[in-house]
Design a protein around this motif. Sequence first.
Motif, PDB file in Angstrom:
ATOM      1  N   VAL A 181       0.855  -1.183   0.000  1.00 37.39           N
ATOM      2  CA  VAL A 181       0.000   0.000   0.000  1.00 37.39           C
ATOM      3  C   VAL A 181       0.897   1.240   0.000  1.00 37.39           C
ATOM      4  CG1 VAL A 181      -1.782   1.274   1.247  1.00 37.39           C
ATOM      5  CG2 VAL A 181      -1.785  -1.233   1.247  1.00 37.39           C
ATOM      6  N   MET A 182       0.719   2.078  -1.010  1.00 40.60           N
ATOM      7  CA  MET A 182       1.516   3.289  -1.126  1.00 40.60           C
ATOM      8  C   MET A 182       0.755   4.468  -0.528  1.00 40.60           C
ATOM      9  SD  MET A 182       4.137   2.070  -2.590  1.00 40.60           S
ATOM     10  CE  MET A 182       5.016   3.578  -3.008  1.00 40.60           C
ATOM     11  N   ILE A 196      -4.478  12.404   0.617  1.00 39.42           N
ATOM     12  CA  ILE A 196      -4.497  12.910   1.988  1.00 39.42           C
ATOM     13  C   ILE A 196      -4.822  14.393   1.991  1.00 39.42           C
ATOM     14  CG2 ILE A 196      -3.106  13.291   4.050  1.00 39.42           C
ATOM     15  CD1 ILE A 196      -1.529  10.772   3.289  1.00 39.42           C
ATOM     16  N   ARG A 197      -4.246  15.154   1.081  1.00 36.45           N
ATOM     17  CA  ARG A 197      -4.494  16.599   1.002  1.00 36.45           C
ATOM     18  C   ARG A 197      -5.961  16.884   0.693  1.00 36.45           C
ATOM     19  NH1 ARG A 197      -5.797  19.764  -3.643  1.00 36.45           N
ATOM     20  NH2 ARG A 197      -4.307  18.479  -4.780  1.00 36.45           N
ATOM     21  N   ASN A 198      -6.538  16.116  -0.242  1.00 33.97           N
ATOM     22  CA  ASN A 198      -7.949  16.337  -0.601  1.00 33.97           C
ATOM     23  C   ASN A 198      -8.878  16.065   0.591  1.00 33.97           C
ATOM     24  OD1 ASN A 198      -7.226  17.030  -3.189  1.00 33.97           O
ATOM     25  ND2 ASN A 198      -7.445  14.930  -4.004  1.00 33.97           N
ATOM     26  N   ASN A 257      -4.214  10.951  13.120  1.00 35.29           N
ATOM     27  CA  ASN A 257      -5.373  10.061  13.253  1.00 35.29           C
ATOM     28  C   ASN A 257      -5.824   9.465  11.915  1.00 35.29           C
ATOM     29  OD1 ASN A 257      -5.839  10.552  16.161  1.00 35.29           O
ATOM     30  ND2 ASN A 257      -6.317  12.653  15.476  1.00 35.29           N
ATOM     31  N   TYR A 258      -5.066   9.728  10.835  1.00 32.30           N
ATOM     32  CA  TYR A 258      -5.493   9.282   9.496  1.00 32.30           C
ATOM     33  C   TYR A 258      -5.293   7.769   9.357  1.00 32.30           C
ATOM     34  CZ  TYR A 258      -5.952   9.199   4.409  1.00 32.30           C
ATOM     35  OH  TYR A 258      -6.356   8.930   3.124  1.00 32.30           O
ATOM     36  N   CYS A 287       5.392  16.817   6.934  1.00 36.66           N
ATOM     37  CA  CYS A 287       6.372  17.730   6.295  1.00 36.66           C
ATOM     38  C   CYS A 287       6.252  17.722   4.773  1.00 36.66           C
ATOM     39  CB  CYS A 287       7.785  17.352   6.719  1.00 36.66           C
ATOM     40  SG  CYS A 287       8.103  17.539   8.489  1.00 36.66           S
ATOM     41  N   GLN A 288       5.996  16.551   4.194  1.00 40.48           N
ATOM     42  CA  GLN A 288       5.893  16.445   2.731  1.00 40.48           C
ATOM     43  C   GLN A 288       4.691  17.224   2.203  1.00 40.48           C
ATOM     44  OE1 GLN A 288       5.815  12.190   2.221  1.00 40.48           O
ATOM     45  NE2 GLN A 288       8.049  12.040   1.928  1.00 40.48           N
ATOM     46  N   ILE A 289       3.553  17.142   2.911  1.00 43.83           N
ATOM     47  CA  ILE A 289       2.351  17.847   2.444  1.00 43.83           C
ATOM     48  C   ILE A 289       2.563  19.353   2.530  1.00 43.83           C
ATOM     49  CG2 ILE A 289      -0.061  18.309   3.037  1.00 43.83           C
ATOM     50  CD1 ILE A 289      -0.373  15.371   3.676  1.00 43.83           C
ATOM     51  N   ILE A 290       3.183  19.824   3.633  1.00 41.07           N
ATOM     52  CA  ILE A 290       3.460  21.263   3.739  1.00 41.07           C
ATOM     53  C   ILE A 290       4.383  21.715   2.621  1.00 41.07           C
ATOM     54  CG2 ILE A 290       4.553  23.032   5.179  1.00 41.07           C
ATOM     55  CD1 ILE A 290       3.606  21.510   7.636  1.00 41.07           C
ATOM     56  N   SER A 291       5.358  20.890   2.281  1.00 41.41           N
ATOM     57  CA  SER A 291       6.338  21.263   1.238  1.00 41.41           C
ATOM     58  C   SER A 291       5.703  21.316  -0.136  1.00 41.41           C
ATOM     59  CB  SER A 291       7.496  20.268   1.267  1.00 41.41           C
ATOM     60  OG  SER A 291       8.392  20.519   0.219  1.00 41.41           O
TER      61      SER A 291
END
Length: 398
Positions: free
Chosen positions: A327-328, A334-336, A351-352, A368-372
């Motif tokens: 599972v990737m 996640i952002r949506n 909690n995801y 950190c990746q989503i903020i970037s």
Amino acid sequence: MNTFNDIKELISALKREEKLISEMFSKRKSINYKYSDALALVDYDENRIDYLIQRSVVRENGGLLELDDQFLEFFEQILDVNEEINLSYIDENIKNIRENIDYFLNENNENKKYSYLRFIKKTFRKMGIITLRSVVDLRRNIENTFKNEANYKNKQLKLENLDTKRKIIENLINHTLKLINEDEITFFNRALDEELNRIIIELKHQLGESSHNLIEIEKQIIDYLNQIKHQGKFLEKLRKLKYLKDHFTIEAETDIKQIIAAKNQVIFETRLSEPLNLSLDFLRENEKAFETIKKIAKNHKNRKQDKPILADRISDEYLESNIESEVMINLEEIRNKFVATSDNLFNFILNYDFHKEVDFDERVTVFCQIISQYEQELVVEDDFQKTNNIEFAIVYSR
């Protein structure tokens, strides 16, 4: 002696007996071709062999057959395998060109002038090909002489004679270029047309290529003669020593003991390497070479050969198709889902449900990746919180 009536009869005869003529030509140097062997190639019809003999295609002598010199020379010239270097032919062509140039300049009849000019063009065209072929034959003869001639004196003499032929070819090239560039300027000013100009350019190119090859041939001959000289001196000294040894006078008439005692380092000196590679023509055509090859092959026939070790049969379980799924983490997904909530980003990711086991450190990495990647779509507050000794900024969706 009968002759062929026309070219069609000649070609038909050569085509009908192509098997016999081809076999005799290929064996022209290795064996004397027997009449009985030739019968097998003409279906035991003696009339077919008599037909070739009567028309001087082949000659018979004491139960042996050989191709006539005229046909043999023709086949060798066409197939470019001749070994005889006919330098007089080149010289004769130069004389014929000079004669026809004089005829051309003295002639007033245009038809006759054209016939002289056509002969000159044809001869110039032949001269370049003949010169190149003579250079190739010269190189081949030099290599065969050095590799196959067993007698050192004859080897040296033959190489010196071939070097003389090299000088003759070089002189003929110079005479031809002098004829074109200096001696017959008037002729070329009068008769030069597009075809003759093209022929002269090609001839100069061929003569230049031949001259460069002759320079390499000269170096090769000098190298071969030096090797022969070195080997000859060594053999001469060796024979003298053997003669003295056989007569038990070597110690009395020479200082061999003192030399050996003083030169005990000779065994450590490097040997002069002079490899002699046998030519492929010699291995193909010489019967003694073939017999030697068969003897060597026979000696190696019983040599033990290591059989390859066969691997064990592959187990069926290695051939089964096993599919491993993983599972990737999809950051965009996640952002949506985060945009549709009012929670802060860190708490949302903590909690995801990732549908697999994701530890705290990896969830921080996703944060950190989503903020970037989606910085323009997020609002980073000045407020900070702390969880598991990790201090993070409060981030909401715009």
